[in-house]
Enzyme design. Structure first.
Site, PDB file in Angstrom:
ATOM      1  N   HIS A   1       0.804  -1.237   0.000  1.00 61.74           N
ATOM      2  CA  HIS A   1       0.000   0.000   0.000  1.00 61.74           C
ATOM      3  C   HIS A   1       0.835   1.285   0.000  1.00 61.74           C
ATOM      4  CE1 HIS A   1      -3.821  -1.968   0.244  1.00 61.74           C
ATOM      5  NE2 HIS A   1      -3.542  -2.582   1.388  1.00 61.74           N
TER       6      HIS A   1
ATOM      7  N   ASP B   1      -3.177 -10.260  -2.604  1.00 65.59           N
ATOM      8  CA  ASP B   1      -3.789  -9.789  -1.352  1.00 65.59           C
ATOM      9  C   ASP B   1      -5.221  -9.362  -1.701  1.00 65.59           C
ATOM     10  OD1 ASP B   1      -2.875  -8.422   1.534  1.00 65.59           O
ATOM     11  OD2 ASP B   1      -4.457  -7.290   0.531  1.00 65.59           O
TER      12      ASP B   1
ATOM     13  N   HIS C   1      -6.659  -6.691  -0.993  1.00 60.89           N
ATOM     14  CA  HIS C   1      -6.726  -5.256  -1.285  1.00 60.89           C
ATOM     15  C   HIS C   1      -5.875  -4.885  -2.492  1.00 60.89           C
ATOM     16  CE1 HIS C   1      -7.455  -5.715   3.128  1.00 60.89           C
ATOM     17  NE2 HIS C   1      -8.481  -4.947   2.816  1.00 60.89           N
TER      18      HIS C   1
ATOM     19  N   ASP D   1      -5.994 -12.324   3.298  1.00 66.11           N
ATOM     20  CA  ASP D   1      -7.252 -11.642   3.626  1.00 66.11           C
ATOM     21  C   ASP D   1      -8.329 -11.929   2.571  1.00 66.11           C
ATOM     22  OD1 ASP D   1      -5.619 -10.125   1.975  1.00 66.11           O
ATOM     23  OD2 ASP D   1      -5.590  -8.367   3.295  1.00 66.11           O
TER      24      ASP D   1
HETATM   25  N1  Q9C Z   1      -8.965   0.762  10.563  1.00 62.89           N
HETATM   26  C1  Q9C Z   1      -3.209  -5.038   4.067  1.00 62.89           C
HETATM   27  O1  Q9C Z   1      -3.945  -6.001   3.970  1.00 62.89           O
HETATM   28  N2  Q9C Z   1      -8.048  -0.476   7.097  1.00 62.89           N
HETATM   29  N3  Q9C Z   1      -3.654  -3.832   4.438  1.00 62.89           N
HETATM   30  C2  Q9C Z   1      -8.317  -1.180   8.321  1.00 62.89           C
HETATM   31  C3  Q9C Z   1      -9.600  -0.505  10.332  1.00 62.89           C
HETATM   32  C4  Q9C Z   1      -6.759  -0.735   6.510  1.00 62.89           C
HETATM   33  C5  Q9C Z   1      -5.029  -3.609   4.725  1.00 62.89           C
HETATM   34  C6  Q9C Z   1      -9.671  -0.841   8.858  1.00 62.89           C
HETATM   35  C7  Q9C Z   1      -6.686  -2.024   5.769  1.00 62.89           C
HETATM   36  C8  Q9C Z   1      -5.260  -2.258   5.296  1.00 62.89           C
HETATM   37  C9  Q9C Z   1      -1.738  -5.178   3.829  1.00 62.89           C
HETATM   38 ZN    ZN Z   2      -4.845  -6.729   2.343  1.00 59.91          ZN
END
Ligand code: Q9C
Ligand code: ZN
Length: 363
Positions: free
Chosen positions: A173, A210, A212, A297
Protein backbone atom coordinates in the site's frame (compact mmCIF):
# COMPACT_ATOMS: atom_id res chain seq x y z
CA UNK A 1 10.79 -24.10 0.11
CA UNK A 2 13.24 -21.64 1.64
CA UNK A 3 11.31 -19.44 4.09
CA UNK A 4 12.88 -16.30 5.58
CA UNK A 5 11.88 -14.92 8.97
CA UNK A 6 13.44 -12.31 11.27
CA UNK A 7 12.25 -11.90 14.90
CA UNK A 8 12.75 -8.11 14.59
CA UNK A 9 9.63 -8.07 12.38
CA UNK A 10 7.64 -8.86 15.56
CA UNK A 11 8.62 -5.66 17.40
CA UNK A 12 6.24 -3.22 15.67
CA UNK A 13 2.83 -3.07 17.40
CA UNK A 14 0.55 -0.13 16.79
CA UNK A 15 -3.08 0.92 17.11
CA UNK A 16 -5.76 1.84 14.58
CA UNK A 17 -9.25 3.25 14.51
CA UNK A 18 -12.09 0.76 14.26
CA UNK A 19 -15.13 2.98 13.92
CA UNK A 20 -14.40 5.70 16.49
CA UNK A 21 -12.48 3.38 18.85
CA UNK A 22 -8.71 3.12 19.08
CA UNK A 23 -7.80 -0.57 19.13
CA UNK A 24 -4.64 -2.67 18.70
CA UNK A 25 -4.11 -2.92 14.94
CA UNK A 26 -5.32 -6.14 13.26
CA UNK A 27 -1.89 -6.26 11.64
CA UNK A 28 -0.11 -7.77 14.67
CA UNK A 29 3.03 -9.82 15.46
CA UNK A 30 1.02 -12.99 16.21
CA UNK A 31 0.24 -13.19 12.49
CA UNK A 32 3.88 -14.02 11.81
CA UNK A 33 4.23 -16.18 14.92
CA UNK A 34 1.31 -18.33 13.76
CA UNK A 35 2.91 -18.88 10.36
CA UNK A 36 6.37 -19.54 11.79
CA UNK A 37 4.93 -22.17 14.15
CA UNK A 38 3.26 -23.95 11.25
CA UNK A 39 6.41 -23.78 9.10
CA UNK A 40 8.54 -25.16 11.96
CA UNK A 41 6.35 -28.25 12.08
CA UNK A 42 6.67 -28.76 8.29
CA UNK A 43 9.42 -29.90 5.93
CA UNK A 44 10.16 -26.33 4.79
CA UNK A 45 13.58 -24.77 5.21
CA UNK A 46 13.03 -21.93 7.72
CA UNK A 47 15.96 -19.53 7.90
CA UNK A 48 16.83 -16.36 9.79
CA UNK A 49 19.14 -14.04 7.83
CA UNK A 50 22.40 -13.05 9.51
CA UNK A 51 22.25 -9.75 11.40
CA UNK A 52 23.06 -7.10 8.77
CA UNK A 53 26.25 -5.04 9.30
CA UNK A 54 26.15 -1.22 9.21
CA UNK A 55 27.32 -1.45 5.61
CA UNK A 56 24.51 -3.90 4.77
CA UNK A 57 21.95 -1.52 6.28
CA UNK A 58 23.40 1.39 4.29
CA UNK A 59 23.10 -0.61 1.07
CA UNK A 60 19.53 -1.60 1.99
CA UNK A 61 18.54 2.02 2.63
CA UNK A 62 20.23 3.15 -0.62
CA UNK A 63 18.19 0.56 -2.53
CA UNK A 64 15.01 1.53 -0.67
CA UNK A 65 15.67 5.16 -1.65
CA UNK A 66 15.49 4.22 -5.34
CA UNK A 67 11.73 3.94 -4.60
CA UNK A 68 11.09 6.05 -1.52
CA UNK A 69 12.10 9.68 -0.97
CA UNK A 70 14.97 10.02 1.54
CA UNK A 71 13.02 12.57 3.62
CA UNK A 72 10.16 10.05 3.94
CA UNK A 73 12.55 7.34 5.15
CA UNK A 74 14.11 9.84 7.58
CA UNK A 75 10.61 10.60 8.87
CA UNK A 76 9.97 6.88 9.54
CA UNK A 77 13.26 6.71 11.42
CA UNK A 78 13.05 9.88 13.51
CA UNK A 79 9.41 10.98 13.89
CA UNK A 80 8.65 8.93 16.99
CA UNK A 81 11.64 10.32 18.91
CA UNK A 82 10.64 13.84 17.92
CA UNK A 83 7.05 13.36 19.08
CA UNK A 84 8.25 12.01 22.42
CA UNK A 85 10.72 14.92 22.90
CA UNK A 86 7.96 17.40 22.07
CA UNK A 87 5.74 15.81 24.74
CA UNK A 88 3.11 14.78 22.19
CA UNK A 89 3.16 11.08 23.20
CA UNK A 90 4.76 8.75 25.74
CA UNK A 91 7.55 6.52 24.42
CA UNK A 92 5.27 3.44 24.40
CA UNK A 93 2.57 5.23 22.40
CA UNK A 94 1.92 5.50 18.67
CA UNK A 95 2.04 8.41 16.25
CA UNK A 96 -1.23 8.83 14.36
CA UNK A 97 -1.78 11.55 11.76
CA UNK A 98 -4.07 14.52 12.26
CA UNK A 99 -4.28 16.23 8.87
CA UNK A 100 -3.70 14.69 5.43
CA UNK A 101 -2.59 16.55 2.33
CA UNK A 102 -5.68 17.89 0.59
CA UNK A 103 -6.32 19.77 -2.59
CA UNK A 104 -6.63 23.53 -2.35
CA UNK A 105 -7.82 23.91 -5.91
CA UNK A 106 -4.26 23.30 -7.13
CA UNK A 107 -3.25 26.84 -6.09
CA UNK A 108 0.02 25.49 -4.69
CA UNK A 109 2.06 22.30 -4.39
CA UNK A 110 1.79 20.86 -0.85
CA UNK A 111 5.03 21.50 1.06
CA UNK A 112 6.47 19.34 3.83
CA UNK A 113 5.11 20.94 7.03
CA UNK A 114 7.56 22.51 9.47
CA UNK A 115 5.42 21.26 12.38
CA UNK A 116 6.45 17.68 13.35
CA UNK A 117 2.86 17.03 14.46
CA UNK A 118 1.61 17.87 10.97
CA UNK A 119 4.31 15.81 9.25
CA UNK A 120 2.65 12.52 10.31
CA UNK A 121 -0.21 13.28 7.93
CA UNK A 122 2.09 14.56 5.18
CA UNK A 123 3.84 11.16 5.04
CA UNK A 124 0.70 8.95 5.25
CA UNK A 125 -2.59 8.51 3.44
CA UNK A 126 -4.59 6.82 6.21
CA UNK A 127 -4.63 6.08 9.94
CA UNK A 128 -3.69 2.38 9.73
CA UNK A 129 0.01 3.12 9.70
CA UNK A 130 0.90 4.35 13.18
CA UNK A 131 4.56 4.76 14.07
CA UNK A 132 5.98 3.40 17.34
CA UNK A 133 9.49 3.36 18.79
CA UNK A 134 10.03 -0.04 17.09
CA UNK A 135 8.37 0.60 13.73
CA UNK A 136 11.53 1.54 11.85
CA UNK A 137 13.47 -1.45 13.18
CA UNK A 138 10.71 -3.87 12.13
CA UNK A 139 10.28 -2.17 8.78
CA UNK A 140 13.99 -2.44 8.00
CA UNK A 141 13.95 -6.12 9.05
CA UNK A 142 10.94 -6.72 6.82
CA UNK A 143 12.60 -5.02 3.85
CA UNK A 144 15.81 -6.94 4.51
CA UNK A 145 13.88 -10.22 4.15
CA UNK A 146 12.77 -9.11 0.70
CA UNK A 147 16.37 -8.21 -0.24
CA UNK A 148 17.76 -11.48 1.14
CA UNK A 149 15.12 -13.52 -0.67
CA UNK A 150 16.24 -12.09 -4.01
CA UNK A 151 19.90 -12.57 -3.12
CA UNK A 152 19.33 -16.27 -2.44
CA UNK A 153 17.84 -16.72 -5.92
CA UNK A 154 20.89 -15.13 -7.50
CA UNK A 155 23.28 -17.57 -5.79
CA UNK A 156 23.75 -20.56 -8.12
CA UNK A 157 24.84 -22.90 -5.30
CA UNK A 158 21.49 -22.43 -3.56
CA UNK A 159 19.67 -24.19 -6.40
CA UNK A 160 16.38 -22.60 -5.29
CA UNK A 161 13.71 -21.30 -7.67
CA UNK A 162 11.41 -19.74 -5.04
CA UNK A 163 11.92 -18.03 -1.70
CA UNK A 164 9.17 -16.98 0.69
CA UNK A 165 9.85 -13.85 2.78
CA UNK A 166 7.69 -13.55 5.91
CA UNK A 167 7.63 -9.77 5.69
CA UNK A 168 6.02 -7.68 8.40
CA UNK A 169 5.05 -4.88 8.18
CA UNK A 170 3.62 -5.56 4.71
CA UNK A 171 4.44 -3.26 1.79
CA UNK A 172 2.02 -3.05 -1.13
CA UNK A 173 0.00 0.00 0.00
CA UNK A 174 2.85 2.49 0.52
CA UNK A 175 4.20 4.59 -2.33
CA UNK A 176 7.29 6.76 -2.67
CA UNK A 177 6.43 9.06 0.21
CA UNK A 178 3.28 7.84 1.99
CA UNK A 179 2.70 5.08 4.53
CA UNK A 180 -0.76 3.52 4.64
CA UNK A 181 -2.71 0.30 4.97
CA UNK A 182 -0.19 -1.03 7.56
CA UNK A 183 2.68 -0.49 5.06
CA UNK A 184 5.83 1.67 5.36
CA UNK A 185 8.41 0.37 2.86
CA UNK A 186 7.31 -1.28 -0.39
CA UNK A 187 8.98 -4.68 -0.17
CA UNK A 188 8.01 -5.63 -3.74
CA UNK A 189 9.59 -2.48 -5.17
CA UNK A 190 12.76 -3.21 -3.20
CA UNK A 191 12.86 -6.76 -4.60
CA UNK A 192 12.65 -5.27 -8.10
CA UNK A 193 15.61 -2.99 -7.35
CA UNK A 194 17.68 -5.88 -6.00
CA UNK A 195 16.88 -8.12 -8.99
CA UNK A 196 17.86 -5.27 -11.33
CA UNK A 197 21.32 -5.10 -9.73
CA UNK A 198 21.87 -8.53 -11.26
CA UNK A 199 19.67 -8.30 -14.38
CA UNK A 200 19.40 -4.66 -15.39
CA UNK A 201 16.82 -4.99 -18.21
CA UNK A 202 14.76 -7.87 -16.83
CA UNK A 203 11.04 -8.01 -17.49
CA UNK A 204 9.56 -8.39 -14.02
CA UNK A 205 6.01 -9.43 -13.15
CA UNK A 206 4.26 -8.64 -9.87
CA UNK A 207 1.19 -10.72 -9.11
CA UNK A 208 -0.68 -9.16 -6.18
CA UNK A 209 -3.19 -11.58 -4.64
CA UNK A 210 -3.79 -9.79 -1.35
CA UNK A 211 -7.51 -8.98 -0.99
CA UNK A 212 -6.73 -5.26 -1.28
CA UNK A 213 -5.49 -3.37 -4.31
CA UNK A 214 -1.76 -2.66 -3.97
CA UNK A 215 -2.05 1.04 -4.73
CA UNK A 216 1.54 1.74 -3.70
CA UNK A 217 3.10 -0.88 -5.95
CA UNK A 218 0.86 0.22 -8.84
CA UNK A 219 1.87 3.85 -8.34
CA UNK A 220 5.60 3.11 -8.17
CA UNK A 221 5.61 1.18 -11.46
CA UNK A 222 2.75 2.94 -13.26
CA UNK A 223 4.90 4.33 -16.08
CA UNK A 224 7.51 1.57 -16.07
CA UNK A 225 7.31 -0.64 -19.18
CA UNK A 226 9.61 -3.30 -17.67
CA UNK A 227 7.45 -4.09 -14.62
CA UNK A 228 3.98 -5.56 -15.13
CA UNK A 229 1.78 -5.08 -12.08
CA UNK A 230 -1.27 -7.38 -11.95
CA UNK A 231 -3.75 -7.32 -9.07
CA UNK A 232 -6.86 -9.33 -8.20
CA UNK A 233 -8.73 -7.52 -5.43
CA UNK A 234 -12.06 -6.59 -3.90
CA UNK A 235 -13.83 -3.94 -5.94
CA UNK A 236 -14.64 -0.65 -4.16
CA UNK A 237 -12.82 -1.89 -1.05
CA UNK A 238 -9.84 -0.35 0.78
CA UNK A 239 -7.90 1.71 -0.40
CA UNK A 240 -11.06 2.87 -2.26
CA UNK A 241 -9.54 5.33 -4.77
CA UNK A 242 -7.47 2.92 -6.89
CA UNK A 243 -7.78 -0.51 -8.50
CA UNK A 244 -10.20 0.13 -11.36
CA UNK A 245 -9.76 -1.91 -14.55
CA UNK A 246 -9.31 1.37 -16.47
CA UNK A 247 -5.97 1.99 -14.72
CA UNK A 248 -3.65 0.45 -17.32
CA UNK A 249 -0.43 2.40 -16.90
CA UNK A 250 0.86 5.70 -18.26
CA UNK A 251 3.52 6.91 -20.69
CA UNK A 252 5.88 4.09 -21.69
CA UNK A 253 4.08 1.93 -19.11
CA UNK A 254 0.71 1.86 -20.89
CA UNK A 255 -0.40 -1.77 -20.89
CA UNK A 256 1.94 -2.75 -18.04
CA UNK A 257 -0.71 -2.44 -15.33
CA UNK A 258 -3.62 -4.86 -15.07
CA UNK A 259 -6.34 -4.50 -12.45
CA UNK A 260 -8.82 -7.36 -12.04
CA UNK A 261 -11.38 -6.23 -9.46
CA UNK A 262 -13.89 -8.76 -8.14
CA UNK A 263 -17.23 -8.04 -6.46
CA UNK A 264 -17.41 -8.53 -2.69
CA UNK A 265 -18.67 -12.05 -1.97
CA UNK A 266 -17.07 -13.53 -5.11
CA UNK A 267 -16.71 -17.32 -5.21
CA UNK A 268 -13.53 -19.32 -5.73
CA UNK A 269 -14.63 -20.13 -9.30
CA UNK A 270 -14.93 -16.43 -10.08
CA UNK A 271 -11.54 -15.91 -8.49
CA UNK A 272 -9.93 -18.57 -10.68
CA UNK A 273 -11.29 -16.90 -13.82
CA UNK A 274 -9.50 -13.67 -12.86
CA UNK A 275 -6.37 -15.62 -11.94
CA UNK A 276 -6.27 -17.14 -15.45
CA UNK A 277 -6.45 -13.64 -16.95
CA UNK A 278 -3.69 -12.47 -14.62
CA UNK A 279 -1.42 -15.38 -15.57
CA UNK A 280 -2.17 -14.85 -19.25
CA UNK A 281 -1.02 -11.25 -18.91
CA UNK A 282 2.16 -12.25 -17.09
CA UNK A 283 3.03 -14.84 -19.76
CA UNK A 284 2.35 -12.47 -22.67
CA UNK A 285 4.51 -9.85 -20.97
CA UNK A 286 7.48 -12.22 -21.10
CA UNK A 287 7.96 -12.27 -17.35
CA UNK A 288 11.36 -13.67 -16.40
CA UNK A 289 11.23 -12.90 -12.66
CA UNK A 290 8.01 -13.12 -10.63
CA UNK A 291 7.06 -11.43 -7.39
CA UNK A 292 3.94 -12.59 -5.60
CA UNK A 293 2.39 -10.20 -3.09
CA UNK A 294 0.57 -12.83 -1.06
CA UNK A 295 -2.24 -11.94 1.32
CA UNK A 296 -4.62 -14.32 3.09
CA UNK A 297 -7.25 -11.64 3.63
CA UNK A 298 -9.01 -13.32 0.65
CA UNK A 299 -9.95 -16.05 3.18
CA UNK A 300 -13.71 -16.41 3.71
CA UNK A 301 -13.49 -15.58 7.44
CA UNK A 302 -11.21 -12.55 7.13
CA UNK A 303 -12.49 -9.41 8.88
CA UNK A 304 -11.04 -7.18 6.12
CA UNK A 305 -12.02 -9.30 3.10
CA UNK A 306 -15.15 -10.69 1.49
CA UNK A 307 -14.17 -13.47 -0.94
CA UNK A 308 -15.36 -17.06 -0.50
CA UNK A 309 -11.95 -18.73 -0.45
CA UNK A 310 -11.13 -21.68 1.82
CA UNK A 311 -7.85 -23.23 2.93
CA UNK A 312 -7.69 -25.94 0.22
CA UNK A 313 -8.26 -23.29 -2.45
CA UNK A 314 -4.83 -21.78 -1.69
CA UNK A 315 -3.20 -24.99 -2.92
CA UNK A 316 -5.10 -24.70 -6.17
CA UNK A 317 -4.23 -21.01 -6.54
CA UNK A 318 -0.53 -21.64 -5.92
CA UNK A 319 -0.39 -24.65 -8.21
CA UNK A 320 -2.19 -22.75 -10.97
CA UNK A 321 0.39 -19.96 -10.74
CA UNK A 322 3.35 -22.32 -10.68
CA UNK A 323 2.16 -24.47 -13.57
CA UNK A 324 1.43 -21.42 -15.66
CA UNK A 325 4.78 -19.73 -15.05
CA UNK A 326 6.90 -22.83 -14.76
CA UNK A 327 10.61 -22.47 -13.94
CA UNK A 328 10.53 -18.69 -13.56
CA UNK A 329 12.41 -17.67 -10.41
CA UNK A 330 10.01 -16.22 -7.87
CA UNK A 331 9.95 -14.39 -4.56
CA UNK A 332 6.79 -14.60 -2.48
CA UNK A 333 6.28 -11.62 -0.19
CA UNK A 334 3.79 -11.86 2.66
CA UNK A 335 1.28 -9.00 2.78
CA UNK A 336 -2.13 -9.12 4.57
CA UNK A 337 -4.29 -11.80 6.22
CA UNK A 338 -5.85 -11.41 9.65
CA UNK A 339 -7.48 -14.67 10.80
CA UNK A 340 -4.67 -15.78 13.09
CA UNK A 341 -5.98 -19.34 13.66
CA UNK A 342 -5.98 -20.08 9.92
CA UNK A 343 -2.84 -18.29 8.74
CA UNK A 344 -0.55 -21.26 9.36
CA UNK A 345 -2.70 -23.78 7.51
CA UNK A 346 -3.41 -21.33 4.70
CA UNK A 347 0.30 -20.75 4.18
CA UNK A 348 1.10 -24.48 4.27
CA UNK A 349 -1.69 -25.12 1.75
CA UNK A 350 -0.28 -22.44 -0.54
CA UNK A 351 3.27 -23.82 -0.34
CA UNK A 352 2.05 -27.37 -0.93
CA UNK A 353 0.31 -26.24 -4.12
CA UNK A 354 3.35 -24.22 -5.19
CA UNK A 355 5.55 -27.28 -4.87
CA UNK A 356 2.97 -29.16 -6.94
CA UNK A 357 2.46 -31.99 -4.48
CA UNK A 358 -0.41 -33.49 -6.50
CA UNK A 359 -3.26 -31.15 -5.62
CA UNK A 360 -4.71 -30.85 -9.12
CA UNK A 361 -4.80 -33.69 -11.64
CA UNK A 362 -2.25 -32.87 -14.34
CA UNK A 363 -4.02 -31.83 -17.52
N1 Q9C B 1 -8.96 0.76 10.56
C1 Q9C B 1 -3.21 -5.04 4.07
O1 Q9C B 1 -3.95 -6.00 3.97
N2 Q9C B 1 -8.05 -0.48 7.10
N3 Q9C B 1 -3.65 -3.83 4.44
C2 Q9C B 1 -8.32 -1.18 8.32
C3 Q9C B 1 -9.60 -0.51 10.33
C4 Q9C B 1 -6.76 -0.74 6.51
C5 Q9C B 1 -5.03 -3.61 4.72
C6 Q9C B 1 -9.67 -0.84 8.86
C7 Q9C B 1 -6.69 -2.02 5.77
C8 Q9C B 1 -5.26 -2.26 5.30
C9 Q9C B 1 -1.74 -5.18 3.83
ZN1 ZN C 1 -4.84 -6.73 2.34
Amino acid sequence: MIVLHDPDTLLHETVELLGAKVRPALESPIRIQAIVQAIQKSHHDLRQPATPSDGDIRRLIDLVCLTHKPDYIEHLQTAHKEWVSAGLIESDESILPECFVFTNGARSVPQRPLDIYARAGYYAFDMSSGITNKTFQSTVASANLSLQAVEILTQPDENADTVLALCRPPGHHCDGQRAGGYCYINNAALAVSVWREHHADARIGILDIDFHHGNGTQEIFYDDPRVLYVSIHGEHEFPYYTGAAEEQGAGHGVGANINLPLKPGSSFQEYLEQLEKALDGLKKFGTCFLLVSLGFDTFHLDPLGSFQIETESYSVIAQTIRRSLAHIPAVILFEGGYVIEHLGSNMLAFLEGWECRSVLPRS
